[in-house]
Design a protein around this motif. Structure first.
Motif, PDB file in Angstrom:
ATOM      1  N   ARG A  68     -36.691  33.992  -7.711  1.00 57.45           N
ATOM      2  CA  ARG A  68     -37.458  34.216  -8.941  1.00 57.45           C
ATOM      3  C   ARG A  68     -36.996  35.497  -9.645  1.00 57.45           C
ATOM      4  NH1 ARG A  68     -41.946  31.674  -5.961  1.00 57.45           N
ATOM      5  NH2 ARG A  68     -42.351  33.630  -4.873  1.00 57.45           N
ATOM      6  N   GLY A  72     -35.448  35.197 -13.364  1.00 62.53           N
ATOM      7  CA  GLY A  72     -36.100  35.876 -14.476  1.00 62.53           C
ATOM      8  C   GLY A  72     -35.195  36.903 -15.124  1.00 62.53           C
ATOM      9  N   PHE A 120     -49.798  29.192 -18.383  1.00 65.21           N
ATOM     10  CA  PHE A 120     -48.823  28.519 -17.521  1.00 65.21           C
ATOM     11  C   PHE A 120     -49.365  28.166 -16.136  1.00 65.21           C
ATOM     12  CE2 PHE A 120     -46.539  31.413 -20.394  1.00 65.21           C
ATOM     13  CZ  PHE A 120     -45.763  30.500 -21.081  1.00 65.21           C
ATOM     14  N   THR A 124     -44.530  29.278 -10.156  1.00 66.43           N
ATOM     15  CA  THR A 124     -43.249  29.878 -10.494  1.00 66.43           C
ATOM     16  C   THR A 124     -43.098  30.117 -11.988  1.00 66.43           C
ATOM     17  OG1 THR A 124     -42.211  28.841  -8.570  1.00 66.43           O
ATOM     18  CG2 THR A 124     -40.750  29.580 -10.326  1.00 66.43           C
ATOM     19  N   GLN A 125     -43.601  29.200 -12.803  1.00 65.69           N
ATOM     20  CA  GLN A 125     -43.441  29.340 -14.256  1.00 65.69           C
ATOM     21  C   GLN A 125     -44.105  30.619 -14.754  1.00 65.69           C
ATOM     22  OE1 GLN A 125     -45.042  26.078 -16.559  1.00 65.69           O
ATOM     23  NE2 GLN A 125     -43.562  26.381 -18.201  1.00 65.69           N
ATOM     24  N   MET A 126     -45.335  30.874 -14.294  1.00 66.87           N
ATOM     25  CA  MET A 126     -46.044  32.090 -14.691  1.00 66.87           C
ATOM     26  C   MET A 126     -45.300  33.324 -14.209  1.00 66.87           C
ATOM     27  SD  MET A 126     -48.085  34.744 -13.433  1.00 66.87           S
ATOM     28  CE  MET A 126     -48.774  34.144 -11.888  1.00 66.87           C
ATOM     29  N   GLN A 127     -44.776  33.279 -13.005  1.00 66.40           N
ATOM     30  CA  GLN A 127     -44.071  34.428 -12.450  1.00 66.40           C
ATOM     31  C   GLN A 127     -42.789  34.717 -13.230  1.00 66.40           C
ATOM     32  OE1 GLN A 127     -43.775  32.808  -8.547  1.00 66.40           O
ATOM     33  NE2 GLN A 127     -45.768  33.560  -7.891  1.00 66.40           N
ATOM     34  N   LEU A 128     -42.073  33.664 -13.591  1.00 62.83           N
ATOM     35  CA  LEU A 128     -40.843  33.851 -14.363  1.00 62.83           C
ATOM     36  C   LEU A 128     -41.138  34.434 -15.736  1.00 62.83           C
ATOM     37  CD1 LEU A 128     -38.790  30.614 -13.535  1.00 62.83           C
ATOM     38  CD2 LEU A 128     -38.304  32.947 -12.796  1.00 62.83           C
ATOM     39  N   VAL A 129     -42.192  33.938 -16.384  1.00 62.35           N
ATOM     40  CA  VAL A 129     -42.548  34.452 -17.708  1.00 62.35           C
ATOM     41  C   VAL A 129     -42.906  35.936 -17.624  1.00 62.35           C
ATOM     42  CG1 VAL A 129     -44.242  34.312 -19.566  1.00 62.35           C
ATOM     43  CG2 VAL A 129     -43.270  32.223 -18.617  1.00 62.35           C
TER      44      VAL A 129
END
Length: 267
Positions: A68, A72, A120, A124-129
């Motif tokens: 991640r 990111g 999100f 993972t999506q929230m963490q990447l953002v």
């Protein structure tokens, strides 16, 4: 060689002092380095031979966190360099976008974690953002500054020879801006490690940050300190790899033009 020995000699000396001080203090909140090392071994290096002694914890928590972090950071690099070069070469781009960029980069990324959770959901999506939003700005602003610093002679020469715009950007602008871009990449790499941990402290059950939170709640201080040391080791390793790549990528430039790299090279 002498510099290497001196650097690591100081490090070993500090670890010895740490061991002696914590042994004398005998405080459960600050375990000895030998205790932390044993906890780290049990956490990550007691697996079977076919996994090179790596445990399931490494595959379930450490590798996903590193993935991640790198994903990111890479996404922020692509967005930041592309947008930064475009704004830097635009005559009025920063006049319009500058106030908005200043406003956005002034917002602490952890403050937006609840917003990202709503948009999100957990995962993972929230963490990447979260990582991308936090690490984008050093890359973007350094890219803008680098794109602006292209020598006027190079610009005039390319205009005389009528070099196509894509070739001009790839062959002139990016190489000229590369030292400042790499400076932004190094700063953002450190930030991505911090934000990776922050994003994993909220509503997730895997990752280094999640494991740190579990160890803290269970008062397992050796495991908690092992996780903290792991973050430091990861940061050092990633920075070392990036610096090595930077030296190769900028080897064609005179040393005086590589000023953004000198701060960490001297450390």
């Amino acid at each position: 060689m002498n510099r290497f020995v001196q650097r690591w000699g100081v490090f070993v000396g500090l670890v010895v002092v740490w061991e002696l001080v914590t042994w004398y203090a005998d405080d459960p909140f600050f375990p000895r380095p030998t205790v932390i090392a044993e906890a780290a071994r049990e956490l990550w290096f007691t697996g079977p031979l076919n996994t090179l002694f790596l445990t399931d914890t490494v595959f379930e928590h450490v590798f996903p966190s590193v993935g991640r972090l790198l994903a990111g950071w890479a996404m922020a690099a692509v967005i930041g360099i592309s947008l930064g070069v475009a704004l830097g070469r635009s005559p009025k781009g920063m006049q319009y976008a500058g106030p908005l960029l200043t406003f956005m980069r002034s917002i602490p990324p952890p403050a937006l974690v609840p917003v990202f959770l709503l948009l999100f959901n957990v995962g993972t999506q929230m963490q990447l953002v979260t990582i991308v939003f936090g690490v984008l700005w050093p890359i973007l602003l350094n890219s803008v500054d680098g794109a602006r610093s292209v020598d006027a002679t190079k610009y005039e020469t390319s205009a005389v020879f009528r070099i196509p715009k894509p070739q001009w950007v790839l062959g002139v602008v990016l190489p000229s801006a590369a030292p400042k871009i790499f400076a932004g990449l190094r700063v953002s790499l450190s930030l991505s490690l911090v934000l990776m941990v922050v994003s994993e402290l909220v509503g997730t059950d895997n990752g280094i940050g999640s494991q740190l939170l579990v160890a803290q709640r269970e008062f397992d201080f050796p495991d908690m300190w092992a996780g903290i040391i792991l973050l430091g080791v990861l940061g050092y390793a990633l920075n070392t790899v990036l610096l090595a790549f930077e030296r190769k990528a900028l080897a064609w430039q005179p040393k005086q033009e590589r000023t953004p790299a000198t701060v960490e090279e001297k450390v």
